[in-house]
Design a protein around this motif. Sequence first.
Motif, PDB file in Angstrom:
ATOM      1  N   THR A   1     -32.768  51.711   6.160  1.00  0.00           N
ATOM      2  CA  THR A   1     -31.338  51.206   5.670  1.00  0.00           C
ATOM      3  C   THR A   1     -30.970  50.869   6.362  1.00  0.00           C
ATOM      4  O   THR A   1     -30.286  49.330   6.075  1.00  0.00           O
ATOM      5  N   LEU A   2     -30.726  51.162   8.135  1.00  0.00           N
ATOM      6  CA  LEU A   2     -29.986  49.051   8.289  1.00  0.00           C
ATOM      7  C   LEU A   2     -30.630  48.353   8.690  1.00  0.00           C
ATOM      8  O   LEU A   2     -30.116  47.035   8.872  1.00  0.00           O
ATOM      9  N   GLY A   3     -32.309  48.111   8.947  1.00  0.00           N
ATOM     10  CA  GLY A   3     -32.705  46.905   8.171  1.00  0.00           C
ATOM     11  C   GLY A   3     -32.839  46.178   7.503  1.00  0.00           C
ATOM     12  O   GLY A   3     -31.551  45.070   7.413  1.00  0.00           O
ATOM     13  N   SER A   4     -32.555  47.317   6.418  1.00  0.00           N
ATOM     14  CA  SER A   4     -32.377  46.223   4.755  1.00  0.00           C
ATOM     15  C   SER A   4     -31.242  45.867   4.350  1.00  0.00           C
ATOM     16  O   SER A   4     -30.776  44.893   4.515  1.00  0.00           O
ATOM     17  N   TRP A   5     -30.052  46.657   5.016  1.00  0.00           N
ATOM     18  CA  TRP A   5     -28.773  46.670   4.460  1.00  0.00           C
ATOM     19  C   TRP A   5     -28.907  45.074   5.404  1.00  0.00           C
ATOM     20  O   TRP A   5     -27.604  44.626   5.158  1.00  0.00           O
ATOM     21  N   ALA A   6     -28.911  45.390   6.637  1.00  0.00           N
ATOM     22  CA  ALA A   6     -28.316  44.029   7.530  1.00  0.00           C
ATOM     23  C   ALA A   6     -29.116  42.432   7.091  1.00  0.00           C
ATOM     24  O   ALA A   6     -28.012  41.803   6.390  1.00  0.00           O
ATOM     25  N   ILE A   7     -30.332  42.627   6.318  1.00  0.00           N
ATOM     26  CA  ILE A   7     -30.313  41.390   5.928  1.00  0.00           C
ATOM     27  C   ILE A   7     -29.877  41.081   4.491  1.00  0.00           C
ATOM     28  O   ILE A   7     -29.299  40.493   3.962  1.00  0.00           O
ATOM     29  N   LEU A   8     -29.540  42.459   3.948  1.00  0.00           N
ATOM     30  CA  LEU A   8     -28.822  42.296   2.260  1.00  0.00           C
ATOM     31  C   LEU A   8     -27.694  41.340   2.661  1.00  0.00           C
ATOM     32  O   LEU A   8     -27.112  41.175   1.960  1.00  0.00           O
ATOM     33  N   LEU A   9     -26.678  42.136   3.476  1.00  0.00           N
ATOM     34  CA  LEU A   9     -25.322  41.983   3.944  1.00  0.00           C
ATOM     35  C   LEU A   9     -25.088  40.321   4.534  1.00  0.00           C
ATOM     36  O   LEU A   9     -24.550  39.337   4.110  1.00  0.00           O
ATOM     37  N   GLY A  10     -26.411  40.350   5.055  1.00  0.00           N
ATOM     38  CA  GLY A  10     -26.488  37.948   5.440  1.00  0.00           C
ATOM     39  C   GLY A  10     -26.884  37.374   4.282  1.00  0.00           C
ATOM     40  O   GLY A  10     -26.093  36.614   4.760  1.00  0.00           O
ATOM     41  N   LEU A  11     -27.703  38.479   3.382  1.00  0.00           N
ATOM     42  CA  LEU A  11     -27.802  37.234   2.635  1.00  0.00           C
ATOM     43  C   LEU A  11     -27.018  37.303   2.018  1.00  0.00           C
ATOM     44  O   LEU A  11     -26.400  35.867   0.535  1.00  0.00           O
ATOM     45  N   MET A  12     -25.954  38.486   1.481  1.00  0.00           N
ATOM     46  CA  MET A  12     -24.589  37.479   0.688  1.00  0.00           C
ATOM     47  C   MET A  12     -23.402  37.314   1.668  1.00  0.00           C
ATOM     48  O   MET A  12     -23.236  36.284   0.372  1.00  0.00           O
ATOM     49  N   LEU A  13     -23.661  37.045   2.505  1.00  0.00           N
ATOM     50  CA  LEU A  13     -22.883  36.204   3.011  1.00  0.00           C
ATOM     51  C   LEU A  13     -22.832  34.635   3.596  1.00  0.00           C
ATOM     52  O   LEU A  13     -22.381  33.842   2.564  1.00  0.00           O
ATOM     53  N   GLN A  14     -24.424  34.669   2.543  1.00  0.00           N
ATOM     54  CA  GLN A  14     -24.869  32.928   2.637  1.00  0.00           C
ATOM     55  C   GLN A  14     -24.184  32.629   0.853  1.00  0.00           C
ATOM     56  O   GLN A  14     -24.455  31.766   0.535  1.00  0.00           O
ATOM     57  N   ALA A  15     -24.713  34.117  -0.085  1.00  0.00           N
ATOM     58  CA  ALA A  15     -24.192  33.399  -1.105  1.00  0.00           C
ATOM     59  C   ALA A  15     -22.736  33.520  -1.732  1.00  0.00           C
ATOM     60  O   ALA A  15     -22.548  32.642  -2.937  1.00  0.00           O
ATOM     61  N   GLY A  16     -21.614  34.015  -1.130  1.00  0.00           N
ATOM     62  CA  GLY A  16     -20.326  33.830  -1.368  1.00  0.00           C
ATOM     63  C   GLY A  16     -19.905  34.730  -2.835  1.00  0.00           C
ATOM     64  O   GLY A  16     -21.151  35.579  -3.467  1.00  0.00           O
ATOM     65  N   LEU A  17     -18.897  34.705  -3.012  1.00  0.00           N
ATOM     66  CA  LEU A  17     -18.442  35.635  -4.040  1.00  0.00           C
ATOM     67  C   LEU A  17     -19.131  34.903  -5.540  1.00  0.00           C
ATOM     68  O   LEU A  17     -19.009  33.828  -5.848  1.00  0.00           O
ATOM     69  N   GLY A  18     -19.824  35.850  -6.198  1.00  0.00           N
ATOM     70  CA  GLY A  18     -20.608  36.016  -7.519  1.00  0.00           C
ATOM     71  C   GLY A  18     -21.624  37.356  -7.946  1.00  0.00           C
ATOM     72  O   GLY A  18     -21.467  37.903  -7.535  1.00  0.00           O
ATOM     73  N   LEU A  19     -22.545  36.725  -8.435  1.00  0.00           N
ATOM     74  CA  LEU A  19     -22.914  37.530  -9.194  1.00  0.00           C
ATOM     75  C   LEU A  19     -24.030  37.402  -8.335  1.00  0.00           C
ATOM     76  O   LEU A  19     -24.514  39.115  -8.213  1.00  0.00           O
ATOM     77  N   VAL A  20     -24.565  36.563  -8.039  1.00  0.00           N
ATOM     78  CA  VAL A  20     -25.578  37.268  -6.540  1.00  0.00           C
ATOM     79  C   VAL A  20     -24.823  38.168  -5.731  1.00  0.00           C
ATOM     80  O   VAL A  20     -26.403  39.019  -5.249  1.00  0.00           O
ATOM     81  N   THR A  21     -24.337  38.562  -5.314  1.00  0.00           N
ATOM     82  CA  THR A  21     -23.511  38.709  -3.906  1.00  0.00           C
ATOM     83  C   THR A  21     -23.701  40.470  -4.372  1.00  0.00           C
ATOM     84  O   THR A  21     -23.901  41.552  -4.544  1.00  0.00           O
ATOM     85  N   VAL A  22     -23.175  40.711  -6.431  1.00  0.00           N
ATOM     86  CA  VAL A  22     -23.260  42.484  -7.248  1.00  0.00           C
ATOM     87  C   VAL A  22     -24.290  42.356  -6.852  1.00  0.00           C
ATOM     88  O   VAL A  22     -24.980  43.684  -6.663  1.00  0.00           O
ATOM     89  N   LYS A  23     -25.446  41.923  -6.977  1.00  0.00           N
ATOM     90  CA  LYS A  23     -26.901  41.465  -7.482  1.00  0.00           C
ATOM     91  C   LYS A  23     -27.628  42.715  -5.741  1.00  0.00           C
ATOM     92  O   LYS A  23     -27.668  43.063  -6.119  1.00  0.00           O
TER      93      LYS A  23
END
Lengths: 107, 159, 92
Positions: free
Chosen positions: A44-66
């Motif tokens: 739960t929290l471990g993977s969500w935090a990492i994924l959220l961190g990556l989302m902030l790096q990616a910015g808006l776009g298909l990568v964030t949706v994935k």
Amino acid sequence: MMIVDALSWVLLVGGSLLCVVGGLGLLRLPDVYTRAHAAGINDTLGSWAILLGLMLQAGLGLVTVKLAMIGLFMALVGPVSSHALLKAAYAHGVRVQSSDEEPADVD
Amino acid sequence: MPRILSSLLVLVVAWGLWSGHGEPLIVGFGALSCLAVFGISRRMDRVVGEQPLDYGLALRSLGYLPWLLLQIVKSNLDVARLIVGSAPTVHSHLIRVQADQATELGRVIYANSITLTPGTITLDLRGQDLLVHALTRSAAEGVQEGEMGRRVSRLEGQG
Amino acid sequence: MFTAALIGILVTMCLALVRGGLGPTVFDRILAVNAMGTQTVLLIAVAGFWSGRPEWLDLALVYALVNFVGTIAVLKYTRFGSLGEDHTRAQP
């Protein structure tokens, strides 16, 4: 931009620290039932935090949706597999240590 | 009919987001795979029985999910603190919890929410009885207090 | 900084591997394999950003699917001793 960057680093490092804590729990806790809770941190929290961190790096776009879809998938699937695992262990007769009561069998 | 349309829509949108391609050949493959998945899910409907379609549930879950997320964060930190503590003081035990949601879907949502928060895992769901494994006494009390159950009942729209 | 996250994930994988090797019951080992799988998904995702190729996310999602199906299949096998029979009919 600086703030978003800093936030994403905090999330990435915090998430990987939580994952290490979960792995530590896998080693330190006494039996299968308790270890499954530690694995729950990773799911739960471990993977969500990492994924959220990556989302902030990616910015808006298909990568964030994935990334969001991976997180959603983990949220749907994590409880199902830990439930199935513990139910199988219980049905197989693995004892819960230091239990107060022993309810009837699960088949 | 709304059922067919909505599931096809979800499949097409999911395919579009994952591929991001526009060439005719690839879009054709995508349409074929959407139809194949649609056929398989119709077949699954015949096996487990058609589940009722409830758009209100999706709207009401917007109020439930943030609360659930907060609970997950809190219990994650609790379990993490327990693990890194000098000697893990676990009180591993089983408890019975009453799931008085009216529908099967509500009970499954409740059981999955319990499992999703670390510290408590649902072992078995039979009728209205949940068998829950709790890592600590406070985690067990958190479930027995019943706040989550009430919120799921409200989510169902019957509570 | 992606490197820090990668190191954390790899350390977790090592810990899960040790549990898989020690694990007294078969369920401990399955749990360790499942945790390794979760970490692998994260590893692929972070490594994709680390090397500047976010397309690897597709692989991460496929790995998440395979991990789930694999865990359930192994559990079903330990429970019933087979994968393909019709179990619904055997139960009264």
